[in-house]
Motif scaffolding. Structure first.
Motif, PDB file in Angstrom:
ATOM      1  N   LEU A   1       0.831  -1.211   0.000  1.00 35.10           N
ATOM      2  CA  LEU A   1       0.000   0.000   0.000  1.00 35.10           C
ATOM      3  C   LEU A   1       0.863   1.258   0.000  1.00 35.10           C
ATOM      4  N   VAL A   2       1.888   1.275   0.847  1.00 37.49           N
ATOM      5  CA  VAL A   2       2.785   2.435   0.902  1.00 37.49           C
ATOM      6  C   VAL A   2       3.484   2.640  -0.439  1.00 37.49           C
ATOM      7  N   LEU A   3       3.948   1.551  -1.046  1.00 38.76           N
ATOM      8  CA  LEU A   3       4.608   1.648  -2.347  1.00 38.76           C
ATOM      9  C   LEU A   3       3.640   2.163  -3.415  1.00 38.76           C
ATOM     10  N   SER A   4       2.385   1.719  -3.371  1.00 43.21           N
ATOM     11  CA  SER A   4       1.387   2.206  -4.328  1.00 43.21           C
ATOM     12  C   SER A   4       1.166   3.701  -4.170  1.00 43.21           C
ATOM     13  N   VAL A   5       1.101   4.168  -2.924  1.00 41.45           N
ATOM     14  CA  VAL A   5       0.927   5.594  -2.673  1.00 41.45           C
ATOM     15  C   VAL A   5       2.096   6.388  -3.246  1.00 41.45           C
ATOM     16  N   ILE A   6       3.312   5.909  -3.018  1.00 41.69           N
ATOM     17  CA  ILE A   6       4.499   6.622  -3.487  1.00 41.69           C
ATOM     18  C   ILE A   6       4.556   6.660  -5.009  1.00 41.69           C
TER      19      ILE A   6
ATOM     20  N   VAL B   1       2.140   6.226  -7.323  1.00 41.77           N
ATOM     21  CA  VAL B   1       1.078   7.020  -7.940  1.00 41.77           C
ATOM     22  C   VAL B   1       1.291   8.513  -7.663  1.00 41.77           C
ATOM     23  N   HIS B   2       1.698   8.863  -6.452  1.00 43.53           N
ATOM     24  CA  HIS B   2       1.907  10.274  -6.127  1.00 43.53           C
ATOM     25  C   HIS B   2       3.049  10.865  -6.958  1.00 43.53           C
ATOM     26  N   MET B   3       4.136  10.124  -7.112  1.00 39.34           N
ATOM     27  CA  MET B   3       5.242  10.610  -7.935  1.00 39.34           C
ATOM     28  C   MET B   3       4.812  10.785  -9.389  1.00 39.34           C
ATOM     29  N   LEU B   4       4.003   9.870  -9.885  1.00 44.27           N
ATOM     30  CA  LEU B   4       3.515   9.990 -11.250  1.00 44.27           C
ATOM     31  C   LEU B   4       2.631  11.217 -11.406  1.00 44.27           C
ATOM     32  N   TYR B   5       1.827  11.504 -10.413  1.00 44.72           N
ATOM     33  CA  TYR B   5       0.917  12.653 -10.499  1.00 44.72           C
ATOM     34  C   TYR B   5       1.668  13.980 -10.426  1.00 44.72           C
ATOM     35  N   ILE B   6       2.583  14.086  -9.473  1.00 46.28           N
ATOM     36  CA  ILE B   6       3.276  15.366  -9.335  1.00 46.28           C
ATOM     37  C   ILE B   6       4.348  15.548 -10.405  1.00 46.28           C
ATOM     38  N   GLY B   7       4.818  14.445 -10.975  1.00 51.83           N
ATOM     39  CA  GLY B   7       5.875  14.554 -11.977  1.00 51.83           C
ATOM     40  C   GLY B   7       5.378  14.732 -13.391  1.00 51.83           C
ATOM     41  N   TYR B   8       4.179  14.195 -13.692  1.00 53.16           N
ATOM     42  CA  TYR B   8       3.716  14.271 -15.080  1.00 53.16           C
ATOM     43  C   TYR B   8       2.252  14.687 -15.224  1.00 53.16           C
ATOM     44  N   ILE B   9       1.350  13.985 -14.527  1.00 50.12           N
ATOM     45  CA  ILE B   9      -0.077  14.142 -14.824  1.00 50.12           C
ATOM     46  C   ILE B   9      -0.566  15.552 -14.519  1.00 50.12           C
ATOM     47  N   ARG B  10      -0.344  16.048 -13.304  1.00 46.83           N
ATOM     48  CA  ARG B  10      -0.872  17.367 -12.957  1.00 46.83           C
ATOM     49  C   ARG B  10      -0.171  18.490 -13.722  1.00 46.83           C
TER      50      ARG B  10
ATOM     51  N   ILE C   1      -6.548   8.712  -5.686  1.00 49.07           N
ATOM     52  CA  ILE C   1      -6.822   7.712  -4.654  1.00 49.07           C
ATOM     53  C   ILE C   1      -7.320   6.421  -5.285  1.00 49.07           C
ATOM     54  N   CYS C   2      -8.156   6.533  -6.308  1.00 46.82           N
ATOM     55  CA  CYS C   2      -8.667   5.332  -6.977  1.00 46.82           C
ATOM     56  C   CYS C   2      -7.543   4.521  -7.613  1.00 46.82           C
ATOM     57  N   PHE C   3      -6.570   5.192  -8.214  1.00 47.28           N
ATOM     58  CA  PHE C   3      -5.449   4.464  -8.818  1.00 47.28           C
ATOM     59  C   PHE C   3      -4.566   3.818  -7.750  1.00 47.28           C
ATOM     60  N   ILE C   4      -4.429   4.465  -6.602  1.00 51.58           N
ATOM     61  CA  ILE C   4      -3.678   3.856  -5.501  1.00 51.58           C
ATOM     62  C   ILE C   4      -4.359   2.561  -5.052  1.00 51.58           C
ATOM     63  N   LEU C   5      -5.672   2.640  -4.877  1.00 49.20           N
ATOM     64  CA  LEU C   5      -6.414   1.449  -4.461  1.00 49.20           C
ATOM     65  C   LEU C   5      -6.403   0.379  -5.548  1.00 49.20           C
ATOM     66  N   LEU C   6      -6.378   0.803  -6.813  1.00 49.71           N
ATOM     67  CA  LEU C   6      -6.297  -0.166  -7.908  1.00 49.71           C
ATOM     68  C   LEU C   6      -4.996  -0.960  -7.835  1.00 49.71           C
ATOM     69  N   LEU C   7      -3.877  -0.263  -7.658  1.00 49.75           N
ATOM     70  CA  LEU C   7      -2.597  -0.962  -7.577  1.00 49.75           C
ATOM     71  C   LEU C   7      -2.553  -1.888  -6.367  1.00 49.75           C
TER      72      LEU C   7
ATOM     73  N   ILE D   1     -13.870   2.129  -4.214  1.00 49.14           N
ATOM     74  CA  ILE D   1     -13.449   2.917  -5.376  1.00 49.14           C
ATOM     75  C   ILE D   1     -14.612   3.695  -5.988  1.00 49.14           C
ATOM     76  N   PRO D   2     -15.773   3.088  -6.283  1.00 50.42           N
ATOM     77  CA  PRO D   2     -16.897   3.905  -6.780  1.00 50.42           C
ATOM     78  C   PRO D   2     -17.366   4.939  -5.766  1.00 50.42           C
ATOM     79  N   SER D   3     -17.282   4.605  -4.471  1.00 47.25           N
ATOM     80  CA  SER D   3     -17.690   5.567  -3.446  1.00 47.25           C
ATOM     81  C   SER D   3     -16.801   6.800  -3.475  1.00 47.25           C
ATOM     82  N   ILE D   4     -15.505   6.585  -3.658  1.00 47.74           N
ATOM     83  CA  ILE D   4     -14.589   7.731  -3.772  1.00 47.74           C
ATOM     84  C   ILE D   4     -14.924   8.554  -5.011  1.00 47.74           C
ATOM     85  N   GLY D   5     -15.285   7.868  -6.100  1.00 46.17           N
ATOM     86  CA  GLY D   5     -15.716   8.591  -7.292  1.00 46.17           C
ATOM     87  C   GLY D   5     -16.953   9.444  -7.033  1.00 46.17           C
TER      88      GLY D   5
END
Length: 260
Positions: A11-16, A18-27, A59-65, A178-182
């Motif tokens: 879980l911790v690795l998934s958070v790291i 996905v967060h790095m991907l978001y701050i580095g490219y997506i956002r 958050i949904c992608f973190i839970l997916l991983l 996941i749908p609830s978060i959506g």
């Protein structure tokens, strides 16, 4: 406990990741596309990075991983012991009264139990098949009753099914969460849109459309992720059910028929 720590580390690795991907490219990429569209007097483009840029999607992608890791771990536990079903683990038959034309074939039960405890690889000893065979043979060794052995097999298979269902509870929770978060993103986006109603009445609807984009994008992404995770989960359940059936067939073929 080790399994719990492993899942928490995943879980911790998934958070790291996905967060790095978001701050580095997506956002940054989404912000660039939105700013360019605004400079051209256009609405935000329907680009993939724009669709998934918000926190709910992250958050949904973190839970997916994490869910994929849990499902893959369950797949691995089943597949690594699948070869046991093609091996005769009860191959030690002792013949008594061999001179008699009606010779009786009795299993060396205690010897088989010792072999299951010593010769089977350690990571396979907790498999449903080995656990069921050991428990059934223990029951037969103490009672010398075939019916008790059969009852032990049935009770073990029921316990295995309950255990698998319990171990799948976190995966089911993720598929629900996941749908609830959506939907939380939908509520947040609609709330922001309503707070900008005055600007829309004044003629500027850009803020409202962006907020509605948050609402619909979060629901869209969450539902797609949930559908994918549900597919993997149903495949896992099919494999688990097949494992229980294979265990029953194995006990009938290699154990019950020989004792009878």
């Amino acid at each position: 406990m080790n399994e719990t720590l492993k899942n928490f580390a995943a879980l911790v690795l998934s958070v790291i990741v996905v967060h790095m991907l978001y701050i580095g490219y997506i956002r940054p990429e989404a912000a660039q596309l939105i700013d360019f569209a605004a400079s051209q007097g256009q609405t935000a483009p329907r680009n993939i990075v724009v669709l998934i840029k918000d926190y709910e999607q992250q958050i949904c992608f973190i839970l997916l991983l994490w869910g994929c890791f849990l499902i893959a771990g369950a797949y691995r536990e089943i597949l690594k012991t699948k070869y046991l079903y093609s091996v005769d683990l009860i191959n030690d038959v002792k013949i008594e009264n061999a001179a008699d034309t009606t010779a009786r074939h009795d299993l060396d039960v205690n010897g088989i139990i010792d072999r299951l405890d010593k010769d089977i690889p350690e990571d396979c000893r907790k498999s449903p098949l080995v656990h069921t065979l050991r428990s059934a043979l223990w029951r037969y060794s103490s009672t010398d009753n075939v019916q008790n052995l059969s009852d032990a097999i049935e009770s073990n298979l029921e316990a295995i099914a309950v255990k698998q269902d319990s171990e799948n509870s976190m995966i089911r929770y993720l598929i629900w969460a996941i749908p609830s978060i959506g939907f939380i993103g939908t509520v947040r986006g609609i709330g922001q849109a309503l707070s900008q109603a005055d600007e829309a009445l004044a003629g500027d609807i850009s803020g409202m459309t962006d907020s509605l984009g948050i609402a619909f994008n979060s629901t869209l992404v969450a539902l797609l992720i949930s559908i994918f995770l549900m597919f993997l989960f149903h495949q896992l359940q099919r494999l688990q059910d097949s494992q229980i059936v294979d265990t029953q067939d194995y006990c009938d073929k290699y154990l019950l028929r020989r004792i009878r």
